[in-house]
Design a protein around this motif. Structure first.
Motif, short mmCIF file in Angstrom:
data_model
loop_
_atom_site.label_atom_id
_atom_site.label_comp_id
_atom_site.label_asym_id
_atom_site.label_seq_id
_atom_site.Cartn_x
_atom_site.Cartn_y
_atom_site.Cartn_z
N GLN A 36 -47.05 15.22 -24.76
CA GLN A 36 -47.10 14.36 -23.57
C GLN A 36 -47.34 15.19 -22.31
OE1 GLN A 36 -43.33 12.40 -23.91
NE2 GLN A 36 -44.15 10.68 -25.09
N ALA A 37 -46.67 16.33 -22.21
CA ALA A 37 -46.85 17.19 -21.05
C ALA A 37 -48.27 17.74 -21.00
CB ALA A 37 -45.84 18.34 -21.09
N THR A 38 -48.83 18.10 -22.14
CA THR A 38 -50.20 18.60 -22.20
C THR A 38 -51.18 17.52 -21.76
OG1 THR A 38 -49.63 20.10 -23.99
CG2 THR A 38 -51.96 19.58 -23.71
N ASP A 39 -50.97 16.32 -22.21
CA ASP A 39 -51.85 15.21 -21.84
C ASP A 39 -51.76 14.93 -20.34
OD1 ASP A 39 -53.75 13.19 -22.67
OD2 ASP A 39 -52.16 11.71 -22.31
N SER A 40 -50.55 14.97 -19.81
CA SER A 40 -50.37 14.74 -18.37
C SER A 40 -51.05 15.84 -17.56
CB SER A 40 -48.88 14.70 -18.05
OG SER A 40 -48.68 14.57 -16.67
N ALA A 41 -50.92 17.08 -18.00
CA ALA A 41 -51.57 18.18 -17.30
C ALA A 41 -53.09 18.07 -17.36
CB ALA A 41 -51.12 19.51 -17.90
N ARG A 42 -53.61 17.60 -18.49
CA ARG A 42 -55.06 17.41 -18.61
C ARG A 42 -55.54 16.35 -17.63
NH1 ARG A 42 -58.11 13.90 -21.40
NH2 ARG A 42 -56.31 13.12 -22.55
N HIS A 43 -54.80 15.25 -17.52
CA HIS A 43 -55.18 14.20 -16.58
C HIS A 43 -55.13 14.71 -15.14
CE1 HIS A 43 -54.19 10.98 -19.74
NE2 HIS A 43 -55.49 10.99 -19.55
N ASP A 44 -54.11 15.48 -14.82
CA ASP A 44 -54.00 16.04 -13.47
C ASP A 44 -55.18 16.97 -13.17
OD1 ASP A 44 -51.67 14.63 -13.15
OD2 ASP A 44 -50.34 16.37 -13.37
N ALA A 45 -55.54 17.79 -14.13
CA ALA A 45 -56.66 18.72 -13.94
C ALA A 45 -57.98 17.96 -13.77
CB ALA A 45 -56.75 19.69 -15.12
N GLN A 46 -58.17 16.91 -14.55
CA GLN A 46 -59.39 16.12 -14.42
C GLN A 46 -59.45 15.45 -13.05
OE1 GLN A 46 -59.22 13.51 -17.83
NE2 GLN A 46 -60.53 14.86 -19.04
N ALA A 47 -58.32 14.95 -12.57
CA ALA A 47 -58.30 14.31 -11.25
C ALA A 47 -58.60 15.33 -10.16
CB ALA A 47 -56.93 13.66 -11.02
N ALA A 48 -58.04 16.51 -10.27
CA ALA A 48 -58.30 17.55 -9.27
C ALA A 48 -59.77 17.97 -9.29
CB ALA A 48 -57.40 18.76 -9.52
N LEU A 49 -60.34 18.10 -10.47
CA LEU A 49 -61.75 18.47 -10.58
C LEU A 49 -62.65 17.38 -9.99
CD1 LEU A 49 -63.90 20.43 -11.60
CD2 LEU A 49 -63.82 19.25 -13.80
N LEU A 50 -62.33 16.12 -10.26
CA LEU A 50 -63.10 15.02 -9.70
C LEU A 50 -63.02 15.01 -8.18
CD1 LEU A 50 -64.77 12.45 -10.09
CD2 LEU A 50 -62.62 11.19 -10.30
N LYS A 51 -61.83 15.22 -7.64
CA LYS A 51 -61.67 15.24 -6.19
C LYS A 51 -62.43 16.41 -5.58
CE LYS A 51 -59.92 13.85 -2.35
NZ LYS A 51 -60.41 12.63 -1.75
N HIS A 52 -62.37 17.55 -6.23
CA HIS A 52 -63.10 18.73 -5.73
C HIS A 52 -64.61 18.48 -5.76
CE1 HIS A 52 -63.90 22.92 -4.88
NE2 HIS A 52 -64.72 22.96 -5.92
N THR A 53 -65.09 17.87 -6.82
CA THR A 53 -66.52 17.55 -6.94
C THR A 53 -66.95 16.60 -5.83
OG1 THR A 53 -66.42 17.87 -9.32
CG2 THR A 53 -68.29 16.62 -8.47
N GLN A 54 -66.15 15.58 -5.57
CA GLN A 54 -66.47 14.63 -4.51
C GLN A 54 -66.48 15.31 -3.15
OE1 GLN A 54 -63.45 11.68 -5.14
NE2 GLN A 54 -64.72 10.46 -6.52
N LEU A 55 -65.53 16.20 -2.92
CA LEU A 55 -65.47 16.92 -1.65
C LEU A 55 -66.69 17.81 -1.47
CD1 LEU A 55 -63.84 17.64 0.88
CD2 LEU A 55 -62.69 19.40 -0.48
#
Length: 68
Positions: A36-55
């Motif tokens: 569960q922690a790994t999955d949560s960390a993966r989602h957080d990393a994907q969200a950060a990457l998406l935000k960085h890409t948009q920026l």
């Protein structure tokens, strides 16, 4: 007279099995929490990457406007 053999009683065997079972269940629960922690960390990393890409896209678009 009864001879003293070094064998284990049924109660000792059952108690040992209970201890092992509790340990296995604890290990399984820990594994589930780790997944569960790994999955949560993966989602957080994907969200950060998406935000960085948009920026970066926004900055690139602004840079193109300034050059015109």
């Amino acid at each position: 007279m009864r001879s003293m053999e070094g064998g284990m009683t049924l109660l000792e065997v059952l108690l040992a099995m209970v201890v092992v079972a509790v340990g296995l269940f604890a290990a399984a629960a820990l594994q589930v929490r780790a997944l569960q922690a790994t999955d949560s960390a993966r989602h957080d990393a994907q969200a950060a990457l998406l935000k960085h890409t948009q920026l970066e896209r926004s900055r690139a678009a602004d840079a193109r406007k300034v050059q015109r």
